[in-house]
Design an enzyme around this catalytic site. Structure first.
Site, mmCIF file in Angstrom:
data_model
loop_
_atom_site.group_PDB
_atom_site.id
_atom_site.type_symbol
_atom_site.label_atom_id
_atom_site.label_comp_id
_atom_site.label_asym_id
_atom_site.label_seq_id
_atom_site.Cartn_x
_atom_site.Cartn_y
_atom_site.Cartn_z
ATOM 1 N N GLY A 154 0.837 -1.198 0.000
ATOM 2 C CA GLY A 154 0.000 0.000 0.000
ATOM 3 C C GLY A 154 0.862 1.235 0.000
ATOM 4 C CB THR A 195 5.397 5.380 1.347
ATOM 5 O OG1 THR A 195 5.900 4.663 0.204
ATOM 6 C CG2 THR A 195 6.552 5.644 2.296
ATOM 7 N N GLY A 235 2.425 2.362 5.328
ATOM 8 C CA GLY A 235 3.489 1.440 5.733
ATOM 9 C C GLY A 235 4.213 1.944 6.971
ATOM 10 C CD GLU A 294 4.672 -3.427 -3.697
ATOM 11 O OE1 GLU A 294 4.869 -2.199 -3.865
ATOM 12 O OE2 GLU A 294 3.718 -4.038 -4.180
ATOM 13 C CB CYS A 302 3.262 -0.277 -6.637
ATOM 14 S SG CYS A 302 1.883 -0.843 -5.657
ATOM 15 C CD GLU A 308 2.494 5.521 -5.265
ATOM 16 O OE1 GLU A 308 2.287 5.499 -4.042
ATOM 17 O OE2 GLU A 308 2.795 4.507 -5.929
HETATM 18 P P1 ADP Z 1 -5.050 3.772 -0.014
HETATM 19 O O1 ADP Z 1 -4.955 4.947 0.939
HETATM 20 O O2 ADP Z 1 -4.623 4.116 -1.351
HETATM 21 O O3 ADP Z 1 -6.340 3.043 0.087
HETATM 22 P P2 ADP Z 1 -3.576 2.255 1.847
HETATM 23 O O4 ADP Z 1 -2.129 2.027 1.858
HETATM 24 O O5 ADP Z 1 -4.122 3.158 2.898
HETATM 25 O O6 ADP Z 1 -3.936 2.739 0.426
HETATM 26 O O7 ADP Z 1 -4.365 0.892 1.927
HETATM 27 C C1 ADP Z 1 -3.848 -0.371 1.654
HETATM 28 C C2 ADP Z 1 -4.390 -1.357 2.655
HETATM 29 O O8 ADP Z 1 -3.949 -0.973 3.952
HETATM 30 C C3 ADP Z 1 -5.897 -1.440 2.746
HETATM 31 O O9 ADP Z 1 -6.273 -2.800 2.942
HETATM 32 C C4 ADP Z 1 -6.223 -0.616 3.968
HETATM 33 O O10 ADP Z 1 -7.427 -0.986 4.598
HETATM 34 C C5 ADP Z 1 -5.053 -0.939 4.846
HETATM 35 N N1 ADP Z 1 -4.764 0.052 5.894
HETATM 36 C C6 ADP Z 1 -4.940 1.389 5.853
HETATM 37 N N2 ADP Z 1 -4.578 1.960 7.022
HETATM 38 C C7 ADP Z 1 -4.143 0.956 7.832
HETATM 39 C C8 ADP Z 1 -3.630 0.893 9.173
HETATM 40 N N3 ADP Z 1 -3.502 1.977 9.925
HETATM 41 N N4 ADP Z 1 -3.290 -0.312 9.669
HETATM 42 C C9 ADP Z 1 -3.408 -1.420 8.925
HETATM 43 N N5 ADP Z 1 -3.891 -1.434 7.668
HETATM 44 C C10 ADP Z 1 -4.257 -0.264 7.111
#
Ligand code: ADP
Length: 492
Positions: free
Chosen positions: A239, A241, A244, A261, A295, A395
């Site tokens: 997802g 950065t 992450g 990633e 990505c 990004e």
């Molecule tokens: P976007 O903002 O583009 O949706 P994210 O990186 O936030 O991308 O989302 C990727 C994944 O991470 C999704 O499954 C989302 O629910 C999850 N996610 C978002 N915030 C958190 C967090 N604080 N802890 C764990 N997972 C999360």
């Protein structure tokens, strides 16, 4: 019910429930959230909204599976089940592709030809990997016999994004299971349908209950609960950065292994000795494949000045033919952005690009398809971009290309590496020495030479710098889900 909702209900027999311990159930809270078709704006299905109590149940179910039949199963038996999942994905490929298209806004041709077959490949590759997990014997000093055993981590949490919902799930679930772990999978809130379908298929393939649990829900609730859970040994995440970094901080309290990633701002370099037609085609697919929601998207096109005019002319001629359309029409090559948030984000960056002085060559606005309720965006190209402009640094994750002029090879490499990210890079040249020199010099986890966006279940994939750490795919992808035990025997 709308036609979309009827189709989704037909394609997903389990009906949007959570998969925990082999059973389909509602969320403990009873709450649901709607999942949409981004190409039409229509609701497809109400999905059970998992939260901390459901995550806790799923982790317990996974633990029970590990302590039960799954933990006792041989690697060959695990491999057979993974192979069967791959076969079933292919057997139901047309339906899985339709579900993915409905939920993610991808053209049906892409989900049919690329995403679903690649997901099946991932299961087939990892089916073979299960029986290739070996320790080693180590020549230690003294009268001792030392050897290593490669063991699963335990219960692992897999958090996936919405841009390749099924493929990203497959790339984490398959190696985690090949290595003998049990899994709690949290799909993105935007696109839970194919992850749930994968859960159905896994049960049909004979995966014991509790080995794969699928808990849709939101990031800050269900996702965060998984990251903080003391029964979870590792988190594999794909997802943004920034997300992450949040996950790293939240995982610290329970000392988890992490594999992240993350985002990218990948450079795609065209040198003056490149095949211009190939490079033009490659530059466009690098950024507009999957509407730029990739990505590794080649979002910075670095063109050697001496060929910029002919190359841009060819790029514009091709871009004019890229028109978003009905995602279920096999002729469509450009789909809908996956969410309204994405449209707003792209809009914001396009405005910023103009404000900071980049020249809009084409696109830069929404596209209308059908009744105009879908999240369609025209392929957008900015020229005259400087690498310090916001659109070249951040990004965007949408169909927006930034063209940056470079003087020569060394300048191209310097600009390419002048980014906090390091996920991927491309270079187009007929000079074999320059190509391989670039491959060494580029700070990126993947380098494509005269190609772009190639993936294979066997080839390692992951980031340098702020694009994350840990590798997916290939045997490196299986290693991510293993830990090594060193065993000493006194022989004296
Ligand atoms: P976007 O903002 O583009 O949706 P994210 O990186 O936030 O991308 O989302 C990727 C994944 O991470 C999704 O499954 C989302 O629910 C999850 N996610 C978002 N915030 C958190 C967090 N604080 N802890 C764990 N997972 C999360």
């Amino acid at each position: 019910m709308t036609p979309d909702a009827t189709m989704a209900a037909t394609l997903l027999a389990s009906g949007g429930k959570l998969l925990i311990g082999g059973a389909w159930r509602d969320a403990a809270s009873g709450k649901t959230f709607p999942t949409l078709n981004p190409a039409t704006g229509e609701t497809l299905l109400d999905i059970a909204e998992g939260d901390a109590p459901d995550i806790d149940d799923a982790v317990r179910a996974a633990r029970a599976a590990l302590d039960g039949p799954w933990g006792a199963m041989s690697a060959a038996e695990r491999g057979k089940i993974l192979w069967k999942i791959g076969d079933l994905l292919l057997q139901h490929a047309a339906d899985a592709a339709r579900l993915e298209t409905l939920n993610g806004g991808k053209p049906i041709t892409e989900t049919t030809r690329i995403e679903v077959p690649l997901a099946a490949d991932v299961f087939h590759y990892n089916a073979g990997a299960a029986t290739k997990i070996e320790g080693s014997t180590i020549p230690v000093s003294g009268s001792y016999f030392n050897y290593t055993i490669r063991e699963p981590l335990g219960v692992v949490g897999l958090i996936v994004p919405w841009n390749f919902p099924l493929l990203m799930a497959a790339r984490k679930v398959a190696p985690a299971l090949a290595a003998g772990n049990a899994v709690v999978l949290k799909p993105a809130e935007e696109t839970p349908l194919t992850a749930l379908r994968l859960g159905e298929i896994a049960l049909e393939a004979g995966l014991p209950p509790g080995v794969l649990n699928v808990v849709p829900g939101f990031g800050p609730t269900a996702g965060a609960a998984l990251v903080a859970h003391s029964g979870v040994a590792a988190i594999a995440f794909t997802g943004e950065t920034s997300t992450g970094r949040t996950i790293m901080a939240n995982a610290a309290g329970t000392t988890k292994k992490l594999s992240l990633e993350l985002g990218g701002k990948s450079p795609n370099i065209v040198l003056d000795d490149a095949d211009i037609d190939l490079a033009a085609r490659g530059a466009l697919s690098a950024i507009f494949y999957n509407k730029g929601e990739v990505c590794t998207a080649g979002s910075r096109l670095l063109i050697q000045k001496s060929i910029r005019e002919p190359l841009i002319e060819k790029i514009l001629a091709r871009a004019a033919k890229m028109v978003p359309g009905d995602t279920l029409d096999p002729k469509t090559r450009l789909g809908a952005l996956t969410s309204q948030d994405q449209v707003a984000k792209v809009e914001r960056y396009v405005a910023l690009g103009k404000k900071e002085g980049a020249r809009l060559l084409v696109g830069g606005e929404r596209a209308t398809v059908g009744d105009g309720r879908g999240n369609f965006w025209k392929p957008t190209i900015f020229d005259g971009v400087r690498n310090d402009m916001t659109i070249a640094r951040e990004e965007i994750f949408g169909p927006v290309l930034s063209v940056i002029d470079v003087d020569d090879f060394d300048h191209a490499i310097a600009i390419a590496n002048e980014t906090t990210y390091g996920l991927a890079a491309g270079i187009w040249t007929r000079d074999i020495k320059k190509a391989h020199r670039a491959a060494r010099a580029l700070q990126a986890g993947t380098v494509w030479i005269n190609a772009y966006n190639l993936y294979d279940a066997a080839s390692p994939y992951g980031g340098y710098k702020a694009s994350g750490f840990g590798r997916e795919s290939g045997m490196a992808g299986v290693d991510a889900y293993l830990q090594t035990k060193s065993v000493w025997v006194d022989l004296s």
